[in-house]
Design an enzyme around this catalytic site. Structure first.
Site, PDB file in Angstrom:
ATOM      1  CG  ASN A 110      -5.856  24.054  13.006  1.00 45.59           C
ATOM      2  OD1 ASN A 110      -4.911  23.284  13.175  1.00 45.59           O
ATOM      3  ND2 ASN A 110      -6.693  24.380  13.989  1.00 45.59           N
ATOM      4  CG  HIS A 156     -29.902 -14.311 -13.933  1.00 39.50           C
ATOM      5  ND1 HIS A 156     -30.236 -13.706 -12.741  1.00 39.50           N
ATOM      6  CD2 HIS A 156     -30.891 -13.984 -14.814  1.00 39.50           C
ATOM      7  CE1 HIS A 156     -31.392 -13.073 -12.872  1.00 39.50           C
ATOM      8  NE2 HIS A 156     -31.797 -13.212 -14.128  1.00 39.50           N
ATOM      9  CB  SER A 277       2.044 -22.006 -12.954  1.00 40.23           C
ATOM     10  OG  SER A 277       2.282 -22.943 -11.922  1.00 40.23           O
ATOM     11  CE  LYS A 283      -3.114 -21.908 -14.252  1.00 47.69           C
ATOM     12  NZ  LYS A 283      -2.758 -22.029 -12.830  1.00 47.69           N
ATOM     13  CD  GLU A 290      -5.975 -14.085 -11.068  1.00 49.80           C
ATOM     14  OE1 GLU A 290      -4.904 -14.097 -10.423  1.00 49.80           O
ATOM     15  OE2 GLU A 290      -6.434 -15.084 -11.653  1.00 49.80           O
ATOM     16  CD  GLN A 322      -0.943  13.941  11.960  1.00 50.79           C
ATOM     17  OE1 GLN A 322      -0.691  15.089  12.300  1.00 50.79           O
ATOM     18  NE2 GLN A 322      -0.335  12.887  12.479  1.00 50.79           N
TER      19      GLN A 322
END
Length: 469
Positions: A110, A156, A277, A283, A290, A322
């Site tokens: 322990n 915003h 892509s 792309k 991400e 554990q």
């Protein structure tokens, strides 16, 4: 199956139960910490006369050789053993005989696992701190190079007022500074040594716990043996701090994803940190940003798991605890990986300064400055606000910016405007006029950059200086 506790039992543990109970598959991660703690423990036992110097020397040599053999690959940690502690002890006994059986004198699994986990977390905090500091250096470089790079500031997600890239990135610099301070606080608070607490009530052996703490570079020994073996607060605190780091990385990643879009075109991510892509050749995807954003939830999950695990556990140690290891190991590795990749990504990113400034102009971010211009010409701010609102409507109808309105158009709405309105609402003027501490003005920003340099020159969290074991 090598176990440390077989004497009480009359038959083998069921294999399924054994596997469910075993932790060797993941707690081998702190093999080095287990060796280090054992060496300190044995050194203390010899100092106290509990072991002879000859026994101490045999055990220390045996532990060193086990360490070297594992690191070199000559000795493999396998699931033949229940946990890393039984692996080390069984191999020690095999190598040095009777003396090896005395390694566990005056301690329990322990307090041993409590020590190993603290040593491991402490080492990892030092590494995490170093990585956050590398990120801060990368942010500082961007700031130093972009004190005059104008861009829209947002509220915003709407264009609000002009700022600079240095000012925008500086907000993240402050966030990650706070992250480092949290890591420092956690390290300081957790830096007490639990070894010698036994299973929960200490031991009858005359241990010198403060000496063990000193050998292992702890500030002191813990003061309550029941708390020592059942404390997981420092893990909860660490996972909370790691969640905050990930939240900051995720916020910045979201902005990078937006800035990388065709609509913004503020940045060019280096090819090494982008992907394409499989069907769309045009792309260039911000995959690293991400993934960082996505992995944030994984670290949050680790925090929620340990909080849930600990919420109903009575004193002292229970096997539930554990469950602290795998999720902590995973969260630490996740954050370290994200920090390294994110730092590389922003260090190689190119900023499209003309697009940034153009976006600030087209978003009427200088509208407040146009209103302030009228206030300086004796018009009440509430009236100035309405006048500039009409100017903005006119610009929207014509598809132009405030800078592109003619002086006649200005005067038609309010005669107080004069030729100097164009200078008053230029991006340069709008930014340079803001000189209060914390604002984007270049002179105050230079002061901030100098303060950042002094901060970065300071030493990192004091990590195991002069470590003996």
């Amino acid at each position: 199956m090598a176990q440390l506790w077989g004497g009480r039992f009359t038959k083998e543990t069921d294999k399924l139960v054994y596997n469910f109970n075993a932790s060797i598959s993941f707690d081998q991660k702190f093999f080095e910490q287990d060796i280090r703690g054992s060496k300190a423990h044995v050194t203390m036992l010899a100092k106290q006369g509990i072991l002879t110097r000859e026994e101490q020397e045999k055990i220390l040599i045996g532990l060193d050789r086990i360490y070297e053999d594992v690191k070199s690959g000559r000795l493999e940690i396998t699931d033949k053993y229940e946990d890393i502690h039984s692996f080390v002890e069984a191999n020690l006994i095999e190598r040095v005989g009777e003396a090896g059986k005395k390694l566990h004198t005056g301690r329990s699994r322990n307090d041993q696992v409590a020590l190993d986990m603290k040593l491991y977390v402490r080492d990892e905090i030092d590494e995490l701190d170093a990585q956050v500091k590398k990120l801060l250096y990368a942010l500082q470089k961007i700031m130093e190079e972009n004190v005059h790079t104008y861009m829209p500031g947002f509220t915003h997600l709407q264009k609000a007022q002009p700022v600079t890239l240095a000012h925008h990135v500086g907000a993240y610099f402050e966030m990650f500074k706070r992250d480092r301070s949290r890591l420092y606080d956690i390290r300081s608070r957790m830096n007490t040594c639990p070894l010698g607490s036994g299973a929960l009530a200490g031991t009858t052996y005359p241990l010198d716990r403060e000496y063990t703490a000193m050998l292992l570079k702890f500030d002191s020994a813990t003061l309550n043996s029941m708390d020592s073996v059942s404390d997981r607060d420092y893990i909860i605190e660490l996972l909370s701090a790691l969640s905050t780091i990930m939240m900051h990385l995720s916020r910045f990643s979201e902005e990078i994803i937006l800035w990388n879009s065709n609509e913004y075109q503020f940045i060019e991510i280096d090819d090494a940190y982008s992907t394409g892509s499989s069907i769309m050749p045009q792309k260039k995807n911000p995959d690293i940003a991400e993934l960082v954003r996505g992995k944030t939830g994984r670290v949050y999950g680790a925090l929620m798991t340990i909080l849930t695990t600990m919420k109903g556990i009575p004193l002292a140690y229970n096997k539930d605890m554990q469950e602290d290891k795998e999720l902590t190991f995973d969260a630490i590795d996740t954050v370290k990986g994200c920090l390294a990749l994110f730092t590389g990504m922003i260090s190689t990113m190119q900023f499209k300064k003309e697009n940034m400034e153009k976006s600030a102009k087209n978003g009427f971010t200088n509208a407040t400055d146009a209103a302030d211009y009228l206030v300086n010409h004796g018009i009440a701010f509430r009236d100035a606000h309405g006048i500039v609102g009409r100017l903005v409507l006119l610009c929207i109808e014509k598809g132009i910016s405030l800078d592109e309105l003619s002086l006649d158009e200005y005067k038609a709405i309010c005669p107080a405007f004069d030729e100097d309105i164009y200078e008053a609402i230029s991006m340069k003027t709008c930014v340079e006029k803001r000189q209060t501490l914390g604002a984007p003005g270049p002179s105050v920003m230079e002061n901030v950059l100098e303060e950042n340099r002094r901060y970065l020159e300071k030493s990192s969290i004091e990590a195991n200086r002069g470590r003996r074991f």
